[in-house]
Enzyme design. Structure first.
Site, PDB file in Angstrom:
ATOM      1  N   ASP A   1       3.850  10.786   5.725  1.00 16.75           N
ATOM      2  CA  ASP A   1       5.197  10.496   5.229  1.00 16.75           C
ATOM      3  C   ASP A   1       5.976  11.769   4.875  1.00 16.75           C
ATOM      4  O   ASP A   1       6.475  11.923   3.754  1.00 16.75           O
ATOM      5  CB  ASP A   1       5.112   9.597   3.995  1.00 16.75           C
ATOM      6  CG  ASP A   1       4.200   8.400   4.197  1.00 16.75           C
ATOM      7  OD1 ASP A   1       4.172   7.865   5.322  1.00 16.75           O
ATOM      8  OD2 ASP A   1       3.504   8.006   3.245  1.00 16.75           O
TER       9      ASP A   1
ATOM     10  N   GLY B   1      -1.288   4.894 -10.435  1.00 18.42           N
ATOM     11  CA  GLY B   1      -0.607   4.925  -9.146  1.00 18.42           C
ATOM     12  C   GLY B   1      -0.751   6.252  -8.425  1.00 18.42           C
ATOM     13  O   GLY B   1      -0.997   7.303  -9.022  1.00 18.42           O
TER      14      GLY B   1
ATOM     15  N   GLY C   1      -1.370  -2.272  -2.862  1.00 16.96           N
ATOM     16  CA  GLY C   1      -1.332  -3.717  -3.084  1.00 16.96           C
ATOM     17  C   GLY C   1      -0.572  -4.133  -4.338  1.00 16.96           C
ATOM     18  O   GLY C   1      -0.299  -5.320  -4.528  1.00 16.96           O
TER      19      GLY C   1
ATOM     20  N   ASN D   1       7.760  -4.353  -3.733  1.00 17.11           N
ATOM     21  CA  ASN D   1       7.320  -3.174  -2.977  1.00 17.11           C
ATOM     22  C   ASN D   1       8.424  -2.117  -2.894  1.00 17.11           C
ATOM     23  O   ASN D   1       8.774  -1.631  -1.823  1.00 17.11           O
ATOM     24  CB  ASN D   1       6.852  -3.563  -1.575  1.00 17.11           C
ATOM     25  CG  ASN D   1       5.679  -2.701  -1.107  1.00 17.11           C
ATOM     26  OD1 ASN D   1       5.051  -2.019  -1.902  1.00 17.11           O
ATOM     27  ND2 ASN D   1       5.402  -2.730   0.182  1.00 17.11           N
TER      28      ASN D   1
ATOM     29  N   SER E   1       9.827  -1.597   1.593  1.00 12.47           N
ATOM     30  CA  SER E   1       8.663  -1.594   2.467  1.00 12.47           C
ATOM     31  C   SER E   1       8.210  -3.019   2.737  1.00 12.47           C
ATOM     32  O   SER E   1       7.546  -3.644   1.899  1.00 12.47           O
ATOM     33  CB  SER E   1       7.519  -0.796   1.823  1.00 12.47           C
ATOM     34  OG  SER E   1       6.335  -0.932   2.547  1.00 12.47           O
TER      35      SER E   1
ATOM     36  N   GLU F   1       9.717  -0.202   7.029  1.00 17.50           N
ATOM     37  CA  GLU F   1       9.536   0.635   5.849  1.00 17.50           C
ATOM     38  C   GLU F   1       9.842   2.082   6.238  1.00 17.50           C
ATOM     39  O   GLU F   1      10.102   2.404   7.403  1.00 17.50           O
ATOM     40  CB  GLU F   1       8.115   0.515   5.293  1.00 17.50           C
ATOM     41  CG  GLU F   1       7.031   1.144   6.145  1.00 17.50           C
ATOM     42  CD  GLU F   1       5.682   1.163   5.430  1.00 17.50           C
ATOM     43  OE1 GLU F   1       5.558   0.594   4.334  1.00 17.50           O
ATOM     44  OE2 GLU F   1       4.740   1.788   5.975  1.00 17.50           O
TER      45      GLU F   1
ATOM     46  N   HIS G   1       6.949   7.147  10.241  1.00 18.80           N
ATOM     47  CA  HIS G   1       7.497   7.664   8.980  1.00 18.80           C
ATOM     48  C   HIS G   1       7.990   9.105   9.160  1.00 18.80           C
ATOM     49  O   HIS G   1       7.347  10.074   8.752  1.00 18.80           O
ATOM     50  CB  HIS G   1       6.500   7.594   7.832  1.00 18.80           C
ATOM     51  CG  HIS G   1       7.194   7.595   6.494  1.00 18.80           C
ATOM     52  ND1 HIS G   1       7.020   6.610   5.564  1.00 18.80           N
ATOM     53  CD2 HIS G   1       8.095   8.457   5.955  1.00 18.80           C
ATOM     54  CE1 HIS G   1       7.770   6.870   4.493  1.00 18.80           C
ATOM     55  NE2 HIS G   1       8.431   7.994   4.718  1.00 18.80           N
TER      56      HIS G   1
END
Length: 514
Positions: free
Chosen positions: A220, A272, A296, A331, A350, A381, A451
């Site tokens: 990304d 996270g 998730g 998300n 996303s 996304e 991405h």
């Protein structure tokens, strides 16, 4: 007769000749020179000591005289052709072999006869000392020894592919460099019959590169050209705390640090990860938007922002712009900042819809009273908006990003005449209904490609994007890829061939940076 059959027969003959040689002559390779007669011609060396008829050998020694026309070079009872002569050195052509497969070389100069030197008919072992670089399709000179001078006996390969021969001597082989394939550096080998040389590395003179440009996991990617002229790249934290890479040409990168440390790391989502950043320069500050999420955890993720005075950091975190459960978008990851007509916006999302909202003037918060608006469907996304010739191009990714060799990621695009949409694909299907136009698909070497970063224009006016992909040869991470974005006459972007390039011409940047 077929060339392969000829070589097989010749190889068999050579083996027989060598066997006969060991039966028919002693280990003594050279007769002793008569040191009592300093005027007698004498052979001190023959190079190579093994060669095929028609190849050249160099005979060096003493007392050859000043007149090459009076010299005979004898291989047994066969006279050899002399092609070059100088005092103490003779270059001669090996004549047809004798039945025994070897000969005793001697010189006859008038009434004088030199000592003898044993010589074997057969393939000698070639050796590469050095070779030159060249442009694509231009001559490469391979310097060494044992090459002979007969093209039918020699094969030169670049990573196993046979090159076109231009010139062969015992110490030099000239070939054409291969057309561009999958690599920009190749192993070169010279085969003389069944004898193989050592390997030497060849690289082109052309300004080339091959994918991946960084063979480590940097998913990304986002990048910015900083005030110092360098490009700085940031990526999902497979390197913890968001890696920062630096380059002057988009091809050669170095790791210069991380955006955060464990002490300064954002903490609004304690468990996270830091994903899919977006780098911008706003009001004299380097601004880094980032996603923070647990895999998730689609309602416990969000987008945060940090700033720095230097693109290499350190970055100061300013906390979340919003979280999914606060803004009502499941998300909420993958931020993309857009400045449009003097106003700032954020696009994100996303696989639960792509959304747009207006930002504050400094880009550090959502504008008070701003309302979100959905601009694309649930198939996308990692969006990036690029403005060109009156259109807003929405680059996005579809499929699975993170399943290794089974990843199905693809880079797609749609466009609109308005930032807020509607966006359509090339055939006129609305992206709200998941219409899209494919830009980069998979090939045998790379899968899961998508991405993309911001588009960068080089000094030649060419547009480039960075993105990640998965190597089929080593699917352990998402490596950094680079490709040129081209624009069709109808205004739609594409990548040549529709899949990642292997080796091709590199971006052009004229400035030399230190």
């Amino acid at each position: 007769m077929d060339k392969k059959i000829k070589k097989s027969i010749l190889n068999g003959m050579v083996s027989l000749f060598i066997a006969l040689l060991f039966l028919g002559c002693s280990d003594k390779k050279i007769d002793d020179l008569d040191v009592g007669d300093s005027s007698k011609p004498g052979i001190r060396a023959v190079v190579p000591q093994t060669a095929l008829p028609g190849n050249h050998v160099i005979i060096s020694g003493v007392n050859f005289g000043d007149d090459g026309s009076t010299i005979k070079v004898m291989f047994g009872d066969q006279a050899a052709e002399i092609v070059n002569y100088s005092a103490g050195k003779i270059e001669a052509v090996v004549p047809a072999q004798t039945e025994a497969g070897y000969a005793k070389i001697h010189l006859e100069i008038g009434e004088e006869r030199s000592n003898q030197y044993y010589f074997t008919f057969g393939f000698t072992k070639p050796s590469i000392d050095s070779l030159t670089r060249a442009y694509i399709g231009e001559p490469v000179d391979i310097m060494g020894s044992g090459f002979g001078n007969m093209e039918e006996n020699i094969t030169v390969t670049f990573d196993g592919d046979t090159a076109d021969l231009l010139l062969v001597t015992d110490t030099l082989v000239r070939v054409l460099s291969p057309q561009l394939g999958e690599r920009i550096a190749m192993d070169v080998r010279v085969d003389i019959g069944t004898n193989q040389s050592n390997l030497r590395r060849f690289s082109y003179l052309d300004n080339l590169y091959s994918n991946p440009v960084i063979a480590r996991s940097l998913p990304d990617p986002t990048l910015i050209k900083a005030e110092d002229g360098f490009f700085y790249l940031y990526a999902t934290e497979d390197i913890r705390n968001i890696p920062i890479m630096k380059s002057s040409d988009l091809v050669n990168w170095e790791l210069v640090g991380t955006a955060f440390t464990d002490a300064t790391r954002p903490s609004f989502e304690p468990n996270g990860g830091l994903w899919a950043p977006d780098a911008r320069y706003i009001n004299g500050k380097y601004v880094l938007y980032y996603s923070m999420s647990v895999w998730g955890g689609e309602w416990s993720c969000g987008i945060g922002v940090a700033t720095a005075s230097n693109p290499a950091g350190p970055f100061t975190d300013h906390g979340p712009l919003f979280r999914s459960n606060e803004i009502g978008v499941q998300n909420s990851i993958d931020p993309c900042f857009i400045e449009d007509n003097g106003r700032n916006y954020m696009m994100w999302g996303s696989f639960r819809g792509i959304y747009l909202i207006e930002m504050s003037e400094d880009g550090l918060s959502v504008k008070e009273g701003a309302e979100k608006r959905q601009v694309a469907g649930t198939y996308f996304e990692g969006v990036y908006i690029h403005k060109k010739d009156g259109y807003y191009y929405m680059f996005a990714s579809i499929g699975s990003c993170c399943a290794g060799i089974n990843s199905t990621y693809q880079l797609v695009v749609g466009r609109s005449t308005s930032l807020a949409g509607p966006y359509y694909n090339r055939s006129g299907f609305d992206m709200m209904n998941n219409g899209r136009t494919l830009i980069i698909d998979r090939n045998d070497s790379f899968v899961g490609n998508g991405h993309c970063s911001q588009i960068v224009q080089d000094d030649a006016g060419n547009d480039w994007i960075l993105y990640h992909g998965v190597r089929t040869s080593d699917p352990s991470g998402r490596v950094l890829m680079l490709d040129q974005i081209k624009w069709g006459q109808d205004g739609w972007p594409y990548v040549e061939g529709g899949t990642p390039s292997h080796a091709t011409h590199a971006p052009v940047f004229n400035a030399r940076l230190n």
